[in-house]
Enzyme design. Structure first.
Site, PDB file in Angstrom:
ATOM      1  N   TRP A 104       1.319  -1.607   0.039  1.00 53.81           N
ATOM      2  CA  TRP A 104       0.172  -0.177   0.148  1.00 53.81           C
ATOM      3  C   TRP A 104       0.481   1.148  -0.380  1.00 53.81           C
ATOM      4  O   TRP A 104       0.638   2.410  -0.645  1.00 53.81           O
ATOM      5  CB  TRP A 104      -1.047  -0.663   1.012  1.00 53.81           C
ATOM      6  CG  TRP A 104      -1.749  -1.485   1.063  1.00 53.81           C
ATOM      7  CD1 TRP A 104      -1.745  -2.818   2.044  1.00 53.81           C
ATOM      8  CD2 TRP A 104      -3.067  -1.320  -0.060  1.00 53.81           C
ATOM      9  NE1 TRP A 104      -3.305  -3.066   1.865  1.00 53.81           N
ATOM     10  CE2 TRP A 104      -3.665  -2.687   0.244  1.00 53.81           C
ATOM     11  CE3 TRP A 104      -3.207  -0.280  -1.608  1.00 53.81           C
ATOM     12  CZ2 TRP A 104      -4.835  -2.757  -0.116  1.00 53.81           C
ATOM     13  CZ3 TRP A 104      -4.303  -0.884  -1.211  1.00 53.81           C
ATOM     14  CH2 TRP A 104      -5.418  -2.006  -1.507  1.00 53.81           C
ATOM     15  N   ASP A 174      -1.391   6.476   6.193  1.00 52.66           N
ATOM     16  CA  ASP A 174      -2.115   6.451   5.867  1.00 52.66           C
ATOM     17  C   ASP A 174      -1.961   5.053   7.660  1.00 52.66           C
ATOM     18  O   ASP A 174      -1.632   4.046   7.346  1.00 52.66           O
ATOM     19  CB  ASP A 174      -1.565   5.402   4.486  1.00 52.66           C
ATOM     20  CG  ASP A 174      -2.593   4.818   4.349  1.00 52.66           C
ATOM     21  OD1 ASP A 174      -3.713   3.745   4.891  1.00 52.66           O
ATOM     22  OD2 ASP A 174      -2.571   3.240   3.114  1.00 52.66           O
ATOM     23  N   LYS A 198     -12.207  -1.006   7.901  1.00 57.49           N
ATOM     24  CA  LYS A 198     -11.155  -2.061   8.604  1.00 57.49           C
ATOM     25  C   LYS A 198     -11.914  -1.910  10.443  1.00 57.49           C
ATOM     26  O   LYS A 198     -12.512  -2.754  10.992  1.00 57.49           O
ATOM     27  CB  LYS A 198      -9.831  -2.206   8.936  1.00 57.49           C
ATOM     28  CG  LYS A 198      -9.485  -2.199   7.198  1.00 57.49           C
ATOM     29  CD  LYS A 198      -8.133  -1.593   7.258  1.00 57.49           C
ATOM     30  CE  LYS A 198      -7.524  -1.890   5.861  1.00 57.49           C
ATOM     31  NZ  LYS A 198      -7.871  -2.684   4.527  1.00 57.49           N
TER      32      LYS A 198
HETATM   33  C1  LIG Z   1      -3.511   0.778   5.268  1.00 53.65           C
HETATM   34  C2  LIG Z   1      -3.753   0.260   3.987  1.00 53.65           C
HETATM   35  N1  LIG Z   1      -4.159   1.528   2.789  1.00 53.65           N
HETATM   36  C3  LIG Z   1      -4.917   2.107   1.759  1.00 53.65           C
HETATM   37  C4  LIG Z   1      -5.910   0.460   1.623  1.00 53.65           C
HETATM   38  C5  LIG Z   1      -6.591   0.863  -0.035  1.00 53.65           C
HETATM   39  O1  LIG Z   1      -7.790   0.991   1.404  1.00 53.65           O
HETATM   40  P1  LIG Z   1      -9.308   1.500  -0.739  1.00 53.65           P
HETATM   41  O2  LIG Z   1      -9.394  -0.147  -0.826  1.00 53.65           O
HETATM   42  O3  LIG Z   1     -10.256   1.532   0.376  1.00 53.65           O
HETATM   43  O4  LIG Z   1      -8.622   2.084  -1.583  1.00 53.65           O
HETATM   44  C6  LIG Z   1      -5.719  -0.592   1.961  1.00 53.65           C
HETATM   45  C7  LIG Z   1      -6.554  -1.092   1.795  1.00 53.65           C
HETATM   46  O5  LIG Z   1      -6.358  -2.622   2.606  1.00 53.65           O
HETATM   47  C8  LIG Z   1      -4.913  -0.584   3.055  1.00 53.65           C
HETATM   48  O6  LIG Z   1      -4.875  -1.961   3.687  1.00 53.65           O
END
Ligand SMILES: Cc1ncc(COP(=O)(O)O)c(C=O)c1O
Length: 362
Positions: A104, A174, A198
Site C-alpha cells: 500500500w 495512512d 476495517k
Molecule cells: C494500509 C492500506 N491503505 C490503503 C488501502 C486501500 O484502501 P481502499 O480499498 O479503501 O482503497 C488498504 C486496503 O486494504 C490498506 O490496507
C-alpha cells in the site's frame, strides 16, 4: 435459519461490533421513528445533519483531535487518498519523501510520482517487508513538502514502533488498518487518512484529519472533488455523501466510547495479539516472519512453511466457522486480522483450531 455468525478474520472489509449491526438492523427501515431509513434520507435533512455532526464530535472525542484540525468524510476509500495527498500537499518545492514498508505504501508512492518529485527514503522491500526501517530526521530532504508513511502494513503485518521525526515537514500517515486501535498524538501529523472498512464502517469512504494550515493549496487544475478545501468548507456534504457508511461510523465511535475509549480498546487489542503471537512463537509448527518489535496488533501473519498445508489450514478453518484466514494473494500463507470488533473469544477459538490442526498435520 442460516448458520451462526462466523469469526471473520478478513483484512477488510472486516467484522463490525455486533451491537452496532443489531442496532442498525432495528433502525433499518425507520431510523429512530423518523419514518425513513438512513439509506433513503436526504443528506441535507435535519436527521442526517445530526448523524454527521454527532459522528464528527464523537470521533474528535475518541481520538482527541485538536481544534485546528478538520475532519472530512470523503468517498473513494484509501486509494483515492493516494492521489489527493500529492495533489493538495505538493505546494512549494513539488518534492515529497515516502517510506515504503509494504504494497500500500508503494502504491501511494507510485501514485504521487504522477504529480511530483518523489523520493523513497527507505524501504524494507528487500526482505519482503518483514520489518520497519529506522529513519532519522536527516534522511528527509529539508525542502520536502511532506513525508508519507503507512503506519500499519495490512498485508505484511507490521506497524511502526516509532513515529518518524520529520521536524517541520508535515507528516502524512495512512492509518487505514490501525486507526482507533491505539492512542495517537494527532498533533504529530499534518494529515491522517484511513479507509473505513476495517475498524470503522462499511467500505466506501475514507476519513481525513488534516491540519487547517495545510488546506487550500490545490492547484486550479485539480478536480473539484479532489481538493480537501471543498470537503472542509462544505462539512463533507459538497455532494451526496455515503450517508449509510457515515451513520455506521458514528455508531462505532459511540461503541468505542461505551467500552471506555481507545485506551481500554487498545488494552484488549494488545492482549488479543499477545496471545496469538505467544502461541505462534512457542510453537514448532507455525512461524511469524515479522521482526518482533515491528509486529502489528491488527494483522497477524503466519505460515507453516508448506504452502499446500497453508491452503489446507485456511480451508479447514472456514469449515470451523473461522473465515478469511488466507494471507494476501500476493504473499500467501495465513493472516488473522484481529481488528477492534474481533472478540477475544475469536482469538481463543483460532488458537484452539491451530493446536488441533498442528496435531493432525505434523
Ligand atoms: C494500509 C492500506 N491503505 C490503503 C488501502 C486501500 O484502501 P481502499 O480499498 O479503501 O482503497 C488498504 C486496503 O486494504 C490498506 O490496507
Amino acid at each position: 435459519m442460516s448458520k451462526e455468525r462466523a469469526y471473520n478474520f478478513s483484512a477488510g472489509p472486516s467484522m463490525l461490533p455486533l451491537s452496532v449491526i443489531e442496532d442498525a438492523a432495528a433502525n433499518l427501515a425507520n431510523y429512530q421513528g423518523c419514518g425513513e431509513s438512513v439509506m433513503e434520507m436526504s443528506h441535507r435533512s435535519a436527521e442526517f445533519k445530526a448523524i454527521l455532526e454527532d459522528a464528527e464530535k464523537n470521533l474528535r472525542d475518541v481520538l482527541n483531535i485538536p481544534d485546528n484540525y478538520k475532519v472530512m468524510f470523503i468517498q473513494g476509500g484509501g486509494t483515492l487518498q493516494f492521489a489527493m495527498v500529492p495533489l493538495n500537499l505538493l505546494r512549494k518545492s513539488g518534492k515529497a519523501d515516502y517510506i515504503v514498508t509494504g504494497s500500500w505504501a508503494k502504491k501511494a508512492s507510485k501514485e504521487a510520482q504522477k504529480f511530483g518529485d518523489i523520493k523513497i527514503v527507505a524501504t524494507s522491500e528487500e526482505s519482503t517487508f518483514t520489518y520497519i526501517p529506522e529513519v532519522k530526521k536527516e534522511d528527509f530532504r529539508p525542502d520536502a513538502d511532506y513525508v508519507h508513511i503507512t503506519l500499519n502494513n495490512t498485508i505484511y503485518g507490521t506497524h511502526y514502533p516509532y513515529v518518524p521525526d520529520t521536524g517541520d515537514i508535515p507528516l502524512v500517515a495512512d492509518m487505514s488498518s490501525c486507526i482507533l486501535s491505539e492512542e495517537i498524538d494527532v498533533s504529530k501529523y499534518g494529515l491522517i487518512y484511513a479507509g473505513v472498512q476495517k475498524n470503522i464502517a462499511p467500505s466506501g469512504i475514507a476519513i481525513a484529519i488534516m491540519r487547517e494550515d495545510l488546506i487550500g493549496f490545490a492547484k486550479e487544475s485539480v478536480p473539484t472533488y479532489l481538493d480537501y478545501k471543498i470537503h472542509a468548507d462544505n462539512g463533507s456534504t459538497y455532494n451526496t455523501p455515503n450517508c449509510f457508511s457515515i451513520y455506521i461510523a458514528g455508531e462505532v465511535f459511540k461503541w468505542i466510547k461505551s467500552i471506555g475509549g481507545i485506551k481500554e480498546l487498545n488494552k484488549i487489542n494488545v492482549a488479543k495479539a499477545k496471545k496469538l503471537y505467544d502461541f505462534i512463537d512457542s510453537s514448532d509448527f507455525y512461524k511469524c516472519p515479522v521482526r518482533k518489535e515491528d509486529r502489528s496488533i491488527m494483522n497477524v501473519v503466519f505460515i507453516t512453511g508448506n504452502s499446500d498445508l497453508d491452503k489446507k489450514f485456511v480451508a479447514e478453518a472456514k469449515k470451523n466457522n473461522m473465515h478469511n484466514l488466507n494471507g494476501h494473494r500476493s504473499i500467501g500463507g495465513m493472516r488473522a486480522s484481529i481488528y477492534n470488533a474481533m472478540p477475544i473469544e475469536g482469538v481463543d477459538a483460532l488458537i484452539e483450531f491451530m493446536k488441533k490442526f498442528r496435531e493432525e498435520n505434523r
